[in-house]
Scaffold this motif. Structure first.
Motif, PDB file in Angstrom:
ATOM      1  N   VAL A  32      -1.157  13.006  -3.365  1.00 30.70           N
ATOM      2  CA  VAL A  32      -2.430  12.564  -2.861  1.00 30.70           C
ATOM      3  C   VAL A  32      -3.074  12.067  -4.263  1.00 30.70           C
ATOM      4  CG1 VAL A  32      -4.638  13.480  -2.059  1.00 30.70           C
ATOM      5  CG2 VAL A  32      -2.578  14.516  -1.417  1.00 30.70           C
TER       6      VAL A  32
ATOM      7  N   LEU B 229      -6.131  10.395  -6.197  1.00 33.97           N
ATOM      8  CA  LEU B 229      -7.764  10.686  -6.227  1.00 33.97           C
ATOM      9  C   LEU B 229      -8.246   9.373  -7.117  1.00 33.97           C
ATOM     10  CD1 LEU B 229      -7.725  14.527  -6.919  1.00 33.97           C
ATOM     11  CD2 LEU B 229      -7.809  13.438  -4.942  1.00 33.97           C
TER      12      LEU B 229
ATOM     13  N   ARG C  81      -8.860  22.098  -6.397  1.00 32.99           N
ATOM     14  CA  ARG C  81      -9.860  21.599  -5.819  1.00 32.99           C
ATOM     15  C   ARG C  81     -11.153  21.268  -6.060  1.00 32.99           C
ATOM     16  NH1 ARG C  81      -8.122  24.143  -0.439  1.00 32.99           N
ATOM     17  NH2 ARG C  81      -9.949  23.443   0.636  1.00 32.99           N
TER      18      ARG C  81
ATOM     19  N   PHE D 158     -11.674  17.606  -4.719  1.00 34.01           N
ATOM     20  CA  PHE D 158     -10.734  16.988  -4.035  1.00 34.01           C
ATOM     21  C   PHE D 158     -11.219  17.034  -2.469  1.00 34.01           C
ATOM     22  CE2 PHE D 158      -7.239  17.663  -1.036  1.00 34.01           C
ATOM     23  CZ  PHE D 158      -6.175  16.884  -1.611  1.00 34.01           C
TER      24      PHE D 158
ATOM     25  N   ARG E 298     -12.695  10.988  -2.792  1.00 34.91           N
ATOM     26  CA  ARG E 298     -11.680   9.748  -2.314  1.00 34.91           C
ATOM     27  C   ARG E 298     -10.471  10.307  -2.304  1.00 34.91           C
ATOM     28  NH1 ARG E 298     -11.282   3.404  -4.160  1.00 34.91           N
ATOM     29  NH2 ARG E 298     -10.101   2.582  -2.490  1.00 34.91           N
ATOM     30  N   GLN E 299      -9.532  10.137  -1.355  1.00 33.71           N
ATOM     31  CA  GLN E 299      -8.228  10.331  -1.407  1.00 33.71           C
ATOM     32  C   GLN E 299      -7.266   9.270  -0.486  1.00 33.71           C
ATOM     33  OE1 GLN E 299      -8.064  13.794   1.118  1.00 33.71           O
ATOM     34  NE2 GLN E 299      -9.510  15.168  -0.033  1.00 33.71           N
TER      35      GLN E 299
ATOM     36  N   TRP F 174      -3.524   9.402   0.856  1.00 34.65           N
ATOM     37  CA  TRP F 174      -2.290   9.938   0.846  1.00 34.65           C
ATOM     38  C   TRP F 174      -0.962   9.407   1.088  1.00 34.65           C
ATOM     39  CZ3 TRP F 174      -2.429  15.695   2.715  1.00 34.65           C
ATOM     40  CH2 TRP F 174      -3.410  16.288   2.411  1.00 34.65           C
TER      41      TRP F 174
END
Length: 253
Positions: free
Chosen positions: A185, A187, A235, A240, A244-245, A247
């Motif tokens: 993931v 970031l 997190r 987290f 914004r993520q 994956w």
């Protein structure tokens, strides 16, 4: 095939593709249509103008330039781990390819830990792997043109940054749980990356819910030890749950 894919710097590859794309945009331009390509660091922007009645021709030229850029990066895949990410609009390292190419090294490491897993809880098994990677000295690798170390290079050089360690950890998690979803993931706002493993049995206070599945979020970076039970603090540190993520799935053929 694996040898050398981490030897090409992204700037060199980006400049080569973009220079050729600019030439193409000039060739597609005419008195009725003007196509231009501008670059901003890792990102780019294609724009076009046209005289009345030439809109369809302008859009066709735009799509040709875009298709060229996308295709050029795809063609470079055999010699580099960099690819163009359509969501981030920039060049990124293809983590999935690295995990696939170094599946044997990750597998040997998994077997080493597997022989010591008997009688341990899932958290303890994950922690063993986390502590192993967190104990490798951290280095930002600012002088490394590629930007991270592949699993074998990290072991040999006894150093690694967040990407180097996290890619290795995600591979180990997939070896542990081949039938569960595992993700890297990214970031982007924090310039950091963590791992996520599907964990249906995770208690409410630890679980991160995505698409109806429960995940445990872990960080192998170090140098301080952050265990599986520290997922909430982790997190919070990286914002987290709200930041914004992006994956990226992890798998083995």
């Amino acid at each position: 095939m694996t040898a050398g894919r981490d030897m090409y710097g992204h700037e060199q590859l980006r400049d080569k593709v973009m220079d050729e794309a600019k030439i193409l945009s000039q060739q597609l331009s005419s008195a009725d249509v003007q196509v231009s390509l501008r670059t901003f660091g890792e990102s780019y922007e294609i724009s076009y103008t046209y005289r009345e009645g030439s809109e369809a021709m302008a859009k066709e030229a735009y799509l040709k330039v875009k298709a060229y850029i996308d295709g050029a990066f795809d063609e470079l895949r055999p010699i580099t781990y960099y690819r163009y990410d359509q969501e981030l609009k920039e060049l990124i390292i293809n983590y999935e390819d690295i995990i696939l190419d170094y599946a044997d090294i990750i597998g040997v490491t998994h077997q080493f830990f597997q022989r010591r897993d008997s009688g341990k809880t899932q958290s303890q098994m994950i922690n063993d792997r986390l502590n192993f990677l967190q104990s490798i000295p951290y280095d930002a690798l600012q002088n490394n043109e590629f930007g991270m170390l592949t699993p074998i290079r990290m072991l040999v050089e006894k150093q690694g940054d967040c990407e180097s360690k996290q890619v290795y950890m995600a591979g180990l998690l997939k070896k542990m749980y081949p039938n569960r979803s595992v993700f890297l993931v990214l970031l982007p706002d924090k310039e950091h990356i963590v791992s996520a493993v599907e964990m249906p049995e995770a208690p409410d206070e630890l679980a991160y819910i995505k698409d109806g599945k429960r995940y445990l979020i872990v960080d192998a970076t170090g140098p301080s030890y952050i265990n599986a039970a520290d997922t909430v603090e982790l997190r919070q540190k990286w914002n987290f749950d709200y930041g914004r993520q992006v994956w990226y799935p992890v798998y083995f053929n």
